[in-house]
Design an enzyme around this catalytic site. Structure first.
Site, PDB file in Angstrom:
ATOM      1  N   LYS A 134     -25.806 -13.437 -39.070  1.00 43.30           N
ATOM      2  CA  LYS A 134     -24.664 -13.667 -39.952  1.00 43.30           C
ATOM      3  C   LYS A 134     -25.126 -14.217 -41.302  1.00 43.30           C
ATOM      4  O   LYS A 134     -26.110 -14.957 -41.379  1.00 43.30           O
ATOM      5  CB  LYS A 134     -23.712 -14.643 -39.257  1.00 43.30           C
ATOM      6  CG  LYS A 134     -22.361 -14.821 -39.904  1.00 43.30           C
ATOM      7  CD  LYS A 134     -21.505 -15.716 -39.012  1.00 43.30           C
ATOM      8  CE  LYS A 134     -20.136 -15.972 -39.601  1.00 43.30           C
ATOM      9  NZ  LYS A 134     -19.315 -16.803 -38.703  1.00 43.30           N
ATOM     10  N   SER A 209     -14.912 -14.983 -38.362  1.00 46.71           N
ATOM     11  CA  SER A 209     -15.629 -14.745 -39.599  1.00 46.71           C
ATOM     12  C   SER A 209     -16.932 -13.953 -39.414  1.00 46.71           C
ATOM     13  O   SER A 209     -17.556 -13.551 -40.411  1.00 46.71           O
ATOM     14  CB  SER A 209     -15.972 -16.084 -40.271  1.00 46.71           C
ATOM     15  OG  SER A 209     -16.789 -16.879 -39.432  1.00 46.71           O
ATOM     16  N   GLY A 231     -13.633 -21.414 -34.667  1.00 42.63           N
ATOM     17  CA  GLY A 231     -12.229 -21.297 -34.308  1.00 42.63           C
ATOM     18  C   GLY A 231     -11.925 -19.959 -33.647  1.00 42.63           C
ATOM     19  O   GLY A 231     -10.781 -19.602 -33.413  1.00 42.63           O
ATOM     20  N   GLY A 232     -13.011 -19.225 -33.337  1.00 42.05           N
ATOM     21  CA  GLY A 232     -12.879 -17.890 -32.762  1.00 42.05           C
ATOM     22  C   GLY A 232     -13.696 -16.860 -33.504  1.00 42.05           C
ATOM     23  O   GLY A 232     -13.540 -15.651 -33.308  1.00 42.05           O
ATOM     24  N   SER A 233     -14.624 -17.313 -34.344  1.00 41.36           N
ATOM     25  CA  SER A 233     -15.303 -16.430 -35.295  1.00 41.36           C
ATOM     26  C   SER A 233     -16.247 -15.424 -34.682  1.00 41.36           C
ATOM     27  O   SER A 233     -16.663 -14.478 -35.361  1.00 41.36           O
ATOM     28  CB  SER A 233     -16.072 -17.273 -36.332  1.00 41.36           C
ATOM     29  OG  SER A 233     -15.177 -17.976 -37.152  1.00 41.36           O
TER      30      SER A 233
END
Length: 571
Positions: A134, A209, A231-233
């Protein structure tokens, strides 16, 4: 008076010129970043072409079809060379990014890393495996932009710990993937490098993200990707793109991985199902490598837990009582529950406690304890991406107004959120801030109390793991910014710091679309109608479930994910 007016006019003109010059400077920096990226793409394309000319007999499709474990085995035994594998994936990544804009930059040093790997006498667990990372994961000599102009001028002076882990075990980081601006969105778009598309449907986004990772892996351009999840990325891109993704316990491993599921393999009878069946096993080498290097708190991968076949006691729920998900996502939980019961596991209804309180009062207040000021600072001298403008504007509301809204309308959180949505604002605007160090300490204490209550309820039911929904299917582009708190299903387990993974189990059907027409959500308000619009027309897109375990029981979480994946393949 005339002098005053002239002075005022000159000041206004000066301000306009100053802003114009500032914007021109920003545009110049962004253009330079894009030019650097494009030059890197051309360099890699040329390197791939040279390789193909030197060895035109390479069967790239055969290599790309190999699951990670099989690829690793062949690299270890020497029947495949790291060079062949690297250039095969470089070529495929170039193809995928042309379709989806998923890459922020190729890592040219991958060729130097290749030479080091080839000369190394000891072969690590990930010997010769190409890995994508990433955007914000530090790699020496490269930017970590987070999609922000202010980060374009600073190169990393050394590799991050994670990159060191990968290289130590023989992996070859070869590409950095695109992200949303500031990482605080699941619309994978930023003003510098643009928007990333979902390879399964370009009208939809890949989530975020870690959306660039999701798109690259789902398109076949990477076999193992590393992202992050606050948060769920990683779980949202996995859900949107049909991948397996894991968020480990934070203190054990601060980064998370995504693996190809062989998208739509449940509909494919041509042999890809074997790869799909093995995919969860493929995460084991990476986790084992991280544990062996002991760069994280002392732990050892417990293979006996992962390999166990003892029936599990599984808690389940198909709604968290806060944000009702589309019918297809709830169907996925119900079908998976029945499959688990048929396989001999015990299923127990579980109701997560006080999710609205956990999301609004605990999770979001943690992020915006200062009223969003630190977050706003990262946009100084920058162009705000369209998908973030409403959140940024809401954070800019005067603090007094936020306090009054929070005080007066706190009992009507859900109802008032709809009003804010109509104004294109977000719940952030009404979250109360921590006004003192003491208040921050109290807030952290409340989080610990909630975690304790959650775990107590879990243990009272004697649960091993929990099966629950995840947001999906993939949203039409432009909608994530309108539905920030739709990610309550994943936010919850970041707050709790539980290991959680996503496994695709089905696809959206015509029957799901018909049922979606009757979807009312919580109260058929603008929020619910926006979600309905975001996911409509998704026939054929992946549908996933979420698998959760208690902190530090990452192997059990992986074992549960593997079980769910196997059952979804066999149905």
């Amino acid at each position: 008076t005339s002098a005053a007016l002239a002075l005022l006019g000159g000041s206004v003109a000066g301000l306009v010129v100053w802003k114009w010059l500032g914007r021109k400077t920003i545009q110049k920096k962004m253009e330079e970043a894009r030019r650097t990226r494009d030059e890197g793409m051309k360099k890699m394309a040329k390197a791939v072409q040279q390789f193909r000319e030197q060895d035109p007999s390479v069967q790239t499709d055969a290599i790309l079809s190999l699951p990670l474990l099989e690829l690793t085995r062949r690299l270890q035994e020497g029947s495949l060379s790291p060079r062949t594998v690297l250039y095969t994936y470089l070529e495929k990544a170039l193809e995928v990014t042309q379709q989806t804009n998923c890459l922020r930059h190729f890592i040219p040093e991958c060729e130097e890393q290749l030479q080091e790997v080839e000369q190394c006498k000891e072969k690590g667990l990930l010997y010769g495996v190409p890995v994508s990372i990433k955007d914000h994961i530090g790699h020496k000599g490269h930017l970590a932009t987070c999609g922000l102009v202010q980060c374009l001028g600073t190169l990393m002076e050394e590799d991050s710990v994670l990159v060191k882990v990968l290289k130590k075990q023989g992996a070859i980081p070869f590409a950095m993937t695109n992200v949303p601006q500031s990482l605080f969105s699941y619309e994978c778009s930023n003003p510098i490098f643009g928007q990333t598309l979902n390879p399964l449907n370009p009208q939809r986004g890949p989530g975020g993200s870690s959306g660039g990772e999701g798109a690259l892996i789902a398109g076949g351009g990477s076999i193992l990707g590393i992202g992050s999840d606050m948060g769920g990325s990683i779980r949202l891109p996995s859900s949107f793109c049909g991948l397996c993704g894991l968020k480990p316990t934070a203190e054990r491993l601060r980064w998370v991985l995504a693996l190809p599921f062989q998208p739509c393999s449940w509909e494919d009878e041509t042999g890809s199902e074997t790869a799909a069946a093995n995919v969860l096993t493929e995460g084991v080498p990476f986790l084992s490598a991280a544990d062996q290097l002991q760069v994280f708190p002392p732990s050892h991968f417990l293979a006996v837990v992962y390999s166990s076949s003892t029936p599990l006691r599984v808690g389940y729920y198909d709604t968290d009582g806060y944000f009702p998900l589309p019918p297809c996502m709830r169907r996925a939980v119900k079908e998976t529950r029945r499959a688990l019961e048929a396989a001999g596991h015990q299923l127990v209804l579980f109701s997560p406690p006080r999710v609205p309180y956990a999301v609004t009062e605990l999770f979001l207040k943690t992020f915006f304890a200062d009223g969003g000021r630190a977050w706003l600072d990262v946009f100084t001298g920058d162009i705000v991406d369209p998908g973030l403008k409403s959140q940024v504007n809401s954070c800019k509301m005067p603090r007094l107004v936020k306090k009054l809204l929070a005080l007066l309308l706190k009992p009507l959180v859900r109802l008032f959120t709809q009003f804010l949505l109509l104004l294109k604002l977000k719940k952030i605007a009404m979250i109360s801030t921590c006004r003192s160090v003491q208040e921050m300490w109290n807030h952290q204490h409340q989080i610990q109390v909630y975690r304790s209550q959650f775990i107590t309820q879990w243990k009272e039911l004697q649960l091993d793991v929990v099966l629950c929904p995840v947001l999906g299917p993939a949203f039409t582009r432009g909608y994530p910014g309108k539905l920030l708190t739709a990610v309550s299903s994943t936010m919850l387990y970041n707050l709790l710091n539980f290991p959680a993974g996503v496994v695709p189990v089905s696809t959206v059907t015509e029957a799901d679309e018909e049922e979606l027409k009757l979807y009312k959500g919580c109260c058929d308000d603008p929020w619910d109608r926006t979600l309905k619009q975001a996911v409509s027309g998704a026939v054929g897109m992946p549908v996933a479930v979420q698998c959760v375990a208690l902190p530090w029981q990452d192997e059990l979480c992986l074992r549960f994910m593997k079980e769910v994946e196997t059952l979804s393949r066999d149905k």
